[in-house]
Design a protein around this motif. Structure first.
Motif, mmCIF file in Angstrom:
data_model
loop_
_atom_site.group_PDB
_atom_site.id
_atom_site.type_symbol
_atom_site.label_atom_id
_atom_site.label_comp_id
_atom_site.label_asym_id
_atom_site.label_seq_id
_atom_site.Cartn_x
_atom_site.Cartn_y
_atom_site.Cartn_z
ATOM 1 N N LEU A 1 54.228 15.386 50.032
ATOM 2 C CA LEU A 1 55.275 14.553 50.619
ATOM 3 C C LEU A 1 55.304 13.250 49.821
ATOM 4 O O LEU A 1 54.439 12.389 49.959
ATOM 5 N N PHE A 2 56.281 13.146 48.942
ATOM 6 C CA PHE A 2 56.385 11.963 48.090
ATOM 7 C C PHE A 2 57.053 10.822 48.884
ATOM 8 O O PHE A 2 58.060 11.053 49.558
ATOM 9 N N CYS A 3 56.482 9.629 48.811
ATOM 10 C CA CYS A 3 57.045 8.476 49.511
ATOM 11 C C CYS A 3 57.364 7.392 48.484
ATOM 12 O O CYS A 3 56.619 7.203 47.519
ATOM 13 N N GLN B 1 61.193 9.423 51.943
ATOM 14 C CA GLN B 1 60.269 10.534 51.735
ATOM 15 C C GLN B 1 61.012 11.772 51.274
ATOM 16 O O GLN B 1 62.169 11.976 51.623
ATOM 17 N N VAL B 2 60.303 12.582 50.539
ATOM 18 C CA VAL B 2 60.858 13.893 50.167
ATOM 19 C C VAL B 2 59.689 14.862 49.978
ATOM 20 O O VAL B 2 58.666 14.507 49.386
ATOM 21 N N PRO C 1 51.365 19.229 54.031
ATOM 22 C CA PRO C 1 51.575 18.565 52.722
ATOM 23 C C PRO C 1 50.674 17.343 52.564
ATOM 24 O O PRO C 1 50.274 16.711 53.546
ATOM 25 N N ARG C 2 50.410 17.021 51.323
ATOM 26 C CA ARG C 2 49.654 15.808 50.994
ATOM 27 C C ARG C 2 50.666 14.662 50.851
ATOM 28 O O ARG C 2 51.746 14.842 50.279
ATOM 29 N N ARG C 3 50.308 13.539 51.411
ATOM 30 C CA ARG C 3 51.246 12.399 51.339
ATOM 31 C C ARG C 3 50.883 11.574 50.101
ATOM 32 O O ARG C 3 49.709 11.276 49.861
ATOM 33 N N LEU C 4 51.903 11.210 49.336
ATOM 34 C CA LEU C 4 51.634 10.471 48.098
ATOM 35 C C LEU C 4 52.696 9.395 47.905
ATOM 36 O O LEU C 4 53.894 9.695 47.835
ATOM 37 N N ARG C 5 52.255 8.144 47.869
ATOM 38 C CA ARG C 5 53.187 7.043 47.530
ATOM 39 C C ARG C 5 53.347 7.044 46.019
ATOM 40 O O ARG C 5 52.380 6.834 45.284
ATOM 41 N N PHE C 6 54.560 7.283 45.570
ATOM 42 C CA PHE C 6 54.765 7.536 44.149
ATOM 43 C C PHE C 6 55.901 6.654 43.639
ATOM 44 O O PHE C 6 57.059 6.803 44.039
ATOM 45 N N PHE D 1 59.614 7.517 42.513
ATOM 46 C CA PHE D 1 60.097 8.374 43.585
ATOM 47 C C PHE D 1 61.509 8.879 43.316
ATOM 48 O O PHE D 1 61.853 10.018 43.585
#
Lengths: 298, 680
Positions: A228-230, A237-238, B32-37, B40
């Motif tokens: 889950l990209f934030c 989020q996506v 799902p794994r949470r990832l601040r990217f 984005f």
């Protein structure tokens, strides 16, 4: 060039304050380079001020001491012929990755090191943090000024969405006469004209250098498994299976990097890709070598 | 209208596996794994661009994998289109099922028996058979039998017939059942036929180079083999149980065979007339045998009805072995020692007693006495040997006379103490003694009349007697009717036999120890003495015991008709035997009872014989015949294998085989799945 590492990363890591780390980094870098410092022009007298313990005693005006029996330091009106403006991106996206050296920390260390270097050789150094609650420390040539710069870099807020265009416009207004503007940013900005504003700075006569600070995982897209990209700046989020989009991402991000590099080079901006897993002294050394090369060409 | 049917409908349950991919898709979603990217936006843009394509791909994969899991069981179930007979116009398809219900089919298979599994498979085959087609079921237990009505039955009738198949103790006759089926296929004249061999494929069921194929026109009927127990369990069986009399009672020796490829131990129990002896434990080597010996006190004049049992194993039917020993089966011999010595080898009875003991324990029960101590009751002996005895008291002579006339046997040998007068005074001996003995120089013994039962061991040649040296003997004078069966090399009678009343008498003109010759140290001495005593004791035999295998037919000599057969101590319902008079007696034909056990044949004269009915030892060996050999025997090796695989066999089911198309669909689906997967 001697490839032997002069900066011990572990020592650098243990040094708590950014100021100390910057000094340690600069010392190591310059001694490795057989430093050739930038030379300034003549000095215009401005006045005296009282000596502050800790300052170099060489700067004490002994004639004034003989007359007044007190320690004074003779200050010039314009100590340097170069004003170094350090613009550091403190948006939320610079707080990446969540573990290890963040892009913000890496940029701060490079900025502090450059400030240290400039101040040590008598140039003026100033700091500009953007975007939120912008902090601006105008350029000054005092060596003790490094402490203020370092403190600002350490305590400055790191949030909000970066607007490189706005920051560049503001910096252009504040910079005044021509100087060296060094921008530290990941260049992630929704505004497609962000790069143009940097070019505008260059066109106004400033010597502009861009440190494009990125983490290796952003370039190589090493995420795997359902993720889950934030967005760190907007919290959008996506949900994505990274393997499914890896190819497309690498293609798009590669194009973005290439566009940044191409636009900067075409505009005469010194573009430096700074990946956080590269030792900072390496980045610093390459920058200095690049500066020498540019001056020689000029 | 054509009907879709399946050769192996049991596999259709596996098609439920088709719900697995959707289930995994729904339930197996990972957290799902949470990832601040920071980049984005790049991720979001890429995800948006590929979203529809990836959804389509996921759906395609889900459908293809579901189809795969449905098609594979469908193919194994082997669908075919069953056309009704009217539509086919030219005939019907015949399903020929050979079902092995021999004893080995009773072996354990999970919680049931191998036969249960085979019957279940037969029911499945019957269920898959179109009502318009026909079914033949032949059982392979010896004798083979047709279970369905002749020549063929409808599937409904076949299902009823399958239920009637019972386990047996009989041996296997796959060849017989196939032979039966051949005739039925010919009689039914179907359009097509398919065979099913439902058997445990035990090695004993197949003979080398046996042709088990069935022809239909120019083609051979294709066979499907069903083995209900691919990995049989460990099996031990009782091979034999031998009972012999001892001085104190009986000795039972049970032989246990291990048919497995690993050594095994078992507990063995023996009960005599319902009383259990202490169990014994035996360790039997792999593919070998071991013996367990039990001894117990028992009145030797009583019959022995006993049973040996093993601990239950894979096949329990061969773990019990009943047996019977008639009374007086061993010969009780009384040796009357006319010349006792303190040195054992110089004793008159030394060699004779050992000769009788050498033939095996219990064959003869030997007791010794002296002429003066002749027992009052001689009836408990089968034979008496008077060895170098002197003069007899009149009372003793009278008891001997009564003993022989009552059926006993008497052997009289000579020696230094022999009193010719008192012997001759008996008057019923088969030879008279001369007044004195004479020397004999020429070595060797002659047999003037071959075939005398007292010399039965030498029926094939009397060479062994040619080296015997008799140095001294009485030149016997045979009595009228007596038979001289042994002479010295000079042609003088040495031994004569005759009957007195119901009994038999042998007179030997020399000594049976080493005083007057060296016969006791010659190899021919041992069998000769045994044969002498057996000949003499034959008048006392009461009844015979015969051993038969389950299902075996035997013609037996009995006293008189009619004769009945019944289980000893079991079901008292007698079965009348086929019986006819022959040569002053009678013969009865016994068709082996279907179950092992002890049976007795009775005639109007009383009990005549016991039948010990045992299972076929070969049935206990559960070792498999290699499948290739069975296929070769059925004529399907290398021919139908490919056909069967592809499903284009003419005899497949009763209509066009569809599973080859299903197979093709599987290949296509598999290819599509791979293509979609690699497209990413």
């Amino acid at each position: 060039m001697n490839d032997r590492p002069l900066i011990d990363p572990q020592v650098l890591e243990r040094l708590g304050s950014l100021e100390l780390r910057a000094r340690y980094l600069v010392e190591g870098t310059l001694s490795g380079m057989h430093a050739s410092r930038l030379s300034g022009d003549n000095v215009e007298f401005a006045g005296h001020r009282e000596y502050v313990p800790g300052e170099d005693p060489k700067r004490i005006d002994w004639k004034a001491f003989g007359r007044l029996d007190r320690y004074y330091i003779k200050e010039s009106l314009d100590e340097t012929n170069l004003a170094v403006h350090l613009a550091v991106d403190c948006s939320g996206s610079m707080e990446y990755p969540e573990t290890g050296t963040t892009k913000g920390a890496y940029a701060s260390l490079l900025a502090a090191s450059l400030a240290c270097m400039a101040l040590e050789q008598g140039d003026a150094a100033g700091l500009y943090l953007f975007p939120a609650r912008r902090v601006h420390l105008p350029p000054r040539a005092s060596r003790v000024y490094l402490r203020e710069i370092a403190r600002a870099l350490e305590t400055g807020p790191r949030e909000g969405r970066a607007s490189i265009g706005a920051a560049a416009s503001e910096l252009a207004g504040m910079a005044g006469r021509r100087g060296l503007i060094v921008l530290f940013s990941d260049m992630i900005d929704e505004d497609p004209a962000a790069l143009d504003s940097i070019i505008q700075l260059s066109r106004r006569g400033h010597d502009v250098c861009v440190f494009h600070v990125l983490d290796r995982s952003e370039i190589g897209f090493s995420a795997s498994g359902l993720t889950l990209f934030c967005d760190p700046e907007s919290e959008a989020q996506v949900l994505v299976e990274p393997d499914a989009i890896r190819e497309a991402y690498l293609r798009e991000f590669g194009a973005f990097l290439e566009r940044c590099r191409r636009v900067c080079i075409d505009a005469g901006v010194d573009y430096r890709l700074a990946v956080t897993d590269v030792p900072p002294e390496t980045a610093l050394r390459e920058f200095l070598e690049g500066r020498q090369g540019r001056r020689a060409r000029a | 209208m054509s009907m879709l049917q399946f050769v192996n409908p049991g596999f259709l349950w596996l098609a439920l596996l088709g719900i697995l991919p959707p289930l995994i898709h729904l339930l197996g979603r990972r957290k799902p794994r949470r990832l601040r990217f920071p980049p984005f936006e790049f991720v979001r843009r890429c995800e948006e661009k590929s979203r529809s394509r990836r959804r389509l791909r996921s759906m395609l994969l889900l459908v293809l994998r579901t189809l795969l899991l449905v098609f594979v069981p469908l193919a194994i179930a082997r669908p075919f289109l069953a056309a009704p007979a009217a539509a086919q116009g030219t005939g019907f398809a015949l399903q020929v099922v050979i079902l092995d219900n021999s004893m080995s089919a009773s072996q354990a298979a999970g919680g049931e028996t191998a036969l249960d599994r085979m019957k279940q498979r037969a029911r499945e085959i019957a269920s898959a058979t179109s009502p318009a087609n026909r079914f033949v079921l032949a059982t392979a237990a010896n004798p083979p039998a047709l279970v369905t009505p002749f020549p063929a039955a409808s599937p409904d009738l076949a299902r009823e017939a399958i239920g009637s198949v019972k386990p047996t103790y009989a041996s296997t006759s796959i060849g017989g059942a196939v032979g039966l089926a051949r005739g039925l296929v010919e009689a039914a004249a179907p359009q097509s036929a398919k065979g099913y061999l439902l058997s445990d494929l035990a090695r004993h069921a197949f003979r080398e180079a046996e042709d088990l194929s069935i022809g239909l026109g120019d083609e051979r009927v294709s066979f499907e083999i069903f083995d209900p127990v691919p990995n049989p369990g460990q099996n031990l069986s009782l091979v034999s149980a031998e009972v012999r009399g001892t001085a104190e009672g009986v000795r039972i020796t049970a032989t246990i065979a291990n048919h497995s490829r690993a050594a095994a131990g078992t507990e063995i129990k023996v009960s005599i007339a319902g009383a259990a002896l202490r169990p014994a434990a035996v360790e039997v080597p792999a593919r070998g045998t071991a013996e367990a010996v039990f001894e117990t006190a028992h009145d030797r004049r009583s019959p022995v009805f006993a049973e040996v049992a093993l601990h239950p194993d894979a096949l329990t039917q061969d773990n019990v072995l009943p047996f019977a020993r008639p009374p007086g089966r061993e010969t009780a011999v009384l040796l009357v020692n006319g010349d006792p010595r303190t040195v054992s080898h110089a004793d008159e009875t030394f060699y004779f007693e050992r000769a009788l003991s050498a033939g095996g324990e219990g064959a003869f029960v030997v007791m010794s006495t002296f002429p003066e101590a002749l027992p009052d009751d001689l009836s408990r002996f089968d034979a008496i040997a008077l060895l170098n005895c002197g003069p007899f008291a009149t009372a003793a002579a009278t008891r001997l006379d009564e003993f022989v006339r009552g059926g006993g046997g008497l052997l009289v040998s000579a020696g230094d103490h022999t009193d010719p007068a008192s012997h001759n005074a008996m008057g019923w001996l088969p030879a008279r003694f001369p007044q004195s003995a004479s020397a004999n120089a020429a070595p060797g013994l002659l047999v003037p009349a071959a075939g005398h039962p007292a010399l039965s061991p030498f029926a094939g040649g009397a060479e062994g007697l040619g080296v015997v040296k008799i140095t001294r003997r009485f030149e016997l004078v045979p009595a009228p009717g007596a038979q001289v069966f042994l002479e010295t090399a000079d042609g003088r009678p040495l031994s004569a036999a005759g009957r007195h009343g119901d009994g038999r008498v042998i007179v030997f003109g020399s000594s049976l120890d080493r005083d007057w010759g060296d016969w006791p140290i010659r190899p021919s001495y041992l069998p000769a003495m045994g044969a002498f005593v057996k000949y003499l004791s034959r008048g006392r035999e009461a009844w015979e015991t015969y051993e038969l295998r389950v299902g075996e037919k035997r013609v037996l000599k009995i006293e008189a008709c009619p004769a009945t057969l019944r289980a000893a101590g079991g079901n008292p319902e007698p079965q009348e035997l086929q019986c006819r008079a022959e040569n002053g007696g009678a013969v009865a034909t016994v068709s082996g009872p279907p179950e092992p056990g002890l049976y007795e044949i009775t005639t109007p004269a009383g009990r005549t014989a016991y039948l010990v009915v045992r299972t076929d030892p070969a049935e206990s060996d559960l070792e498999k015949t290699p499948r290739e050999e069975v296929e070769a025997a059925l004529g399907i090796k290398g021919r139908s294998a490919l056909r069967s695989l592809v499903g284009f066999g003419a005899n497949e089911g009763s209509g066009p085989a569809l599973w080859s198309w299903v197979l093709l669909a599987i290949v296509l689906v598999l290819g599509a799945e791979q293509w979609v997967t690699r497209r990413g």
